[in-house]
Design a protein around this motif. Structure first.
Motif, PDB file in Angstrom:
ATOM      1  N   ALA A  15      40.571  66.733 -29.017  1.00 16.66           N
ATOM      2  CA  ALA A  15      40.385  65.700 -30.039  1.00 16.66           C
ATOM      3  C   ALA A  15      41.595  64.770 -30.039  1.00 16.66           C
ATOM      4  O   ALA A  15      42.731  65.224 -30.182  1.00 16.66           O
ATOM      5  N   ARG A  16      41.337  63.465 -29.863  1.00 17.50           N
ATOM      6  CA  ARG A  16      42.389  62.459 -29.978  1.00 17.50           C
ATOM      7  C   ARG A  16      42.273  61.844 -31.375  1.00 17.50           C
ATOM      8  O   ARG A  16      41.234  61.294 -31.722  1.00 17.50           O
ATOM      9  N   VAL A  17      43.339  61.959 -32.154  1.00 16.94           N
ATOM     10  CA  VAL A  17      43.328  61.557 -33.562  1.00 16.94           C
ATOM     11  C   VAL A  17      44.239  60.343 -33.751  1.00 16.94           C
ATOM     12  O   VAL A  17      45.391  60.346 -33.313  1.00 16.94           O
ATOM     13  N   TYR A  18      43.687  59.306 -34.400  1.00 16.66           N
ATOM     14  CA  TYR A  18      44.438  58.086 -34.711  1.00 16.66           C
ATOM     15  C   TYR A  18      44.459  57.926 -36.228  1.00 16.66           C
ATOM     16  O   TYR A  18      43.429  57.683 -36.845  1.00 16.66           O
ATOM     17  N   LEU A  19      45.654  58.059 -36.834  1.00 18.71           N
ATOM     18  CA  LEU A  19      45.794  58.053 -38.288  1.00 18.71           C
ATOM     19  C   LEU A  19      46.458  56.751 -38.740  1.00 18.71           C
ATOM     20  O   LEU A  19      47.491  56.363 -38.189  1.00 18.71           O
ATOM     21  N   THR A  20      45.866  56.077 -39.721  1.00 19.90           N
ATOM     22  CA  THR A  20      46.451  54.862 -40.294  1.00 19.90           C
ATOM     23  C   THR A  20      46.348  54.937 -41.817  1.00 19.90           C
ATOM     24  O   THR A  20      45.538  55.687 -42.349  1.00 19.90           O
ATOM     25  N   LYS A  21      47.192  54.133 -42.502  1.00 16.96           N
ATOM     26  CA  LYS A  21      47.072  54.023 -43.961  1.00 16.96           C
ATOM     27  C   LYS A  21      45.714  53.449 -44.300  1.00 16.96           C
ATOM     28  O   LYS A  21      45.228  52.556 -43.615  1.00 16.96           O
ATOM     29  N   GLY A  22      45.068  53.962 -45.340  1.00 17.20           N
ATOM     30  CA  GLY A  22      43.752  53.440 -45.685  1.00 17.20           C
ATOM     31  C   GLY A  22      43.161  54.094 -46.906  1.00 17.20           C
ATOM     32  O   GLY A  22      43.882  54.513 -47.815  1.00 17.20           O
ATOM     33  N   THR A  23      41.826  54.207 -46.902  1.00 18.12           N
ATOM     34  CA  THR A  23      41.108  54.672 -48.091  1.00 18.12           C
ATOM     35  C   THR A  23      40.439  56.027 -47.920  1.00 18.12           C
ATOM     36  O   THR A  23      39.686  56.453 -48.783  1.00 18.12           O
ATOM     37  N   GLY A  24      40.662  56.697 -46.783  1.00 20.23           N
ATOM     38  CA  GLY A  24      40.085  58.027 -46.600  1.00 20.23           C
ATOM     39  C   GLY A  24      38.859  58.070 -45.726  1.00 20.23           C
ATOM     40  O   GLY A  24      38.112  59.041 -45.758  1.00 20.23           O
ATOM     41  N   ASN A  25      38.611  57.012 -44.933  1.00 23.63           N
ATOM     42  CA  ASN A  25      37.468  57.025 -44.009  1.00 23.63           C
ATOM     43  C   ASN A  25      37.801  57.904 -42.811  1.00 23.63           C
ATOM     44  O   ASN A  25      38.847  57.734 -42.186  1.00 23.63           O
ATOM     45  N   VAL A  26      36.898  58.834 -42.489  1.00 26.91           N
ATOM     46  CA  VAL A  26      37.067  59.694 -41.314  1.00 26.91           C
ATOM     47  C   VAL A  26      35.913  59.408 -40.364  1.00 26.91           C
ATOM     48  O   VAL A  26      34.753  59.628 -40.709  1.00 26.91           O
ATOM     49  N   THR A  27      36.240  58.890 -39.184  1.00 27.71           N
ATOM     50  CA  THR A  27      35.230  58.516 -38.194  1.00 27.71           C
ATOM     51  C   THR A  27      35.406  59.374 -36.957  1.00 27.71           C
ATOM     52  O   THR A  27      36.497  59.434 -36.388  1.00 27.71           O
ATOM     53  N   VAL A  28      34.327  60.047 -36.542  1.00 28.30           N
ATOM     54  CA  VAL A  28      34.342  60.893 -35.342  1.00 28.30           C
ATOM     55  C   VAL A  28      33.375  60.278 -34.328  1.00 28.30           C
ATOM     56  O   VAL A  28      32.184  60.165 -34.603  1.00 28.30           O
ATOM     57  N   ASN A  29      33.894  59.896 -33.153  1.00 26.77           N
ATOM     58  CA  ASN A  29      33.092  59.269 -32.098  1.00 26.77           C
ATOM     59  C   ASN A  29      32.232  58.115 -32.654  1.00 26.77           C
ATOM     60  O   ASN A  29      31.029  58.047 -32.415  1.00 26.77           O
TER      61      ASN A  29
END
Length: 128
Positions: A15-29
């Motif tokens: 799993a390659r994970v890209y984390l940014t400041k935001g509102t809690g959206n989690v997108t997988v593929n």
């Protein structure tokens, strides 16, 4: 804050994970994680690092995951998210480590051996 990039692995899943400041959206593929993992247990594994560090809804996560099954993928994502949170704030590490989320699970499938039907199973022995 720039994009934090980490890697999580479990069995044959990566799993390659890209984390940014935001509102809690989690997108997988490129799909929402609740759509990608319809089982509640797997969804809870993905949000577990955020709940432990009390950072639910503070970061947007974009994940590319490949290989393995659904459980291995969920646990690979969990490790990647945990590593990303520690990159942001080193003080989160003890809480995550106590729950075992900072450890890469080394257990892999044992290879099949020649002259045997499976890794450890043997063909039936015939004396005569």
């Amino acid at each position: 804050m720039e994009v934090i990039n980490t890697l999580g692995r479990r069995k044959t899943s990566v799993a390659r994970v890209y984390l940014t400041k935001g509102t809690g959206n989690v997108t997988v593929n490129n799909r929402d994680y609740k759509e990608f993992f319809p089982v509640a247990v797997l969804q809870s594994k993905i949000v577990q690092p955020f709940e432990l560090t009390e950072t639910v809804g503070q970061y947007d996560v974009k994940i590319n995951v490949a290989g393995g099954g659904v459980n291995g993928q969920a646990e690979a994502i969990r490790l990647g998210i945990s590593r990303a949170l520690v990159k942001i704030d080193e003080e989160m590490k003890p809480a995550l480590k106590a729950e075992g989320l900072m450890t890469r699970d080394p257990r892999m499938v044992e290879r099949k051996k020649p002259g045997q039907p499976k890794a450890r199973k043997k063909f039936q022995f015939s004396k005569r």
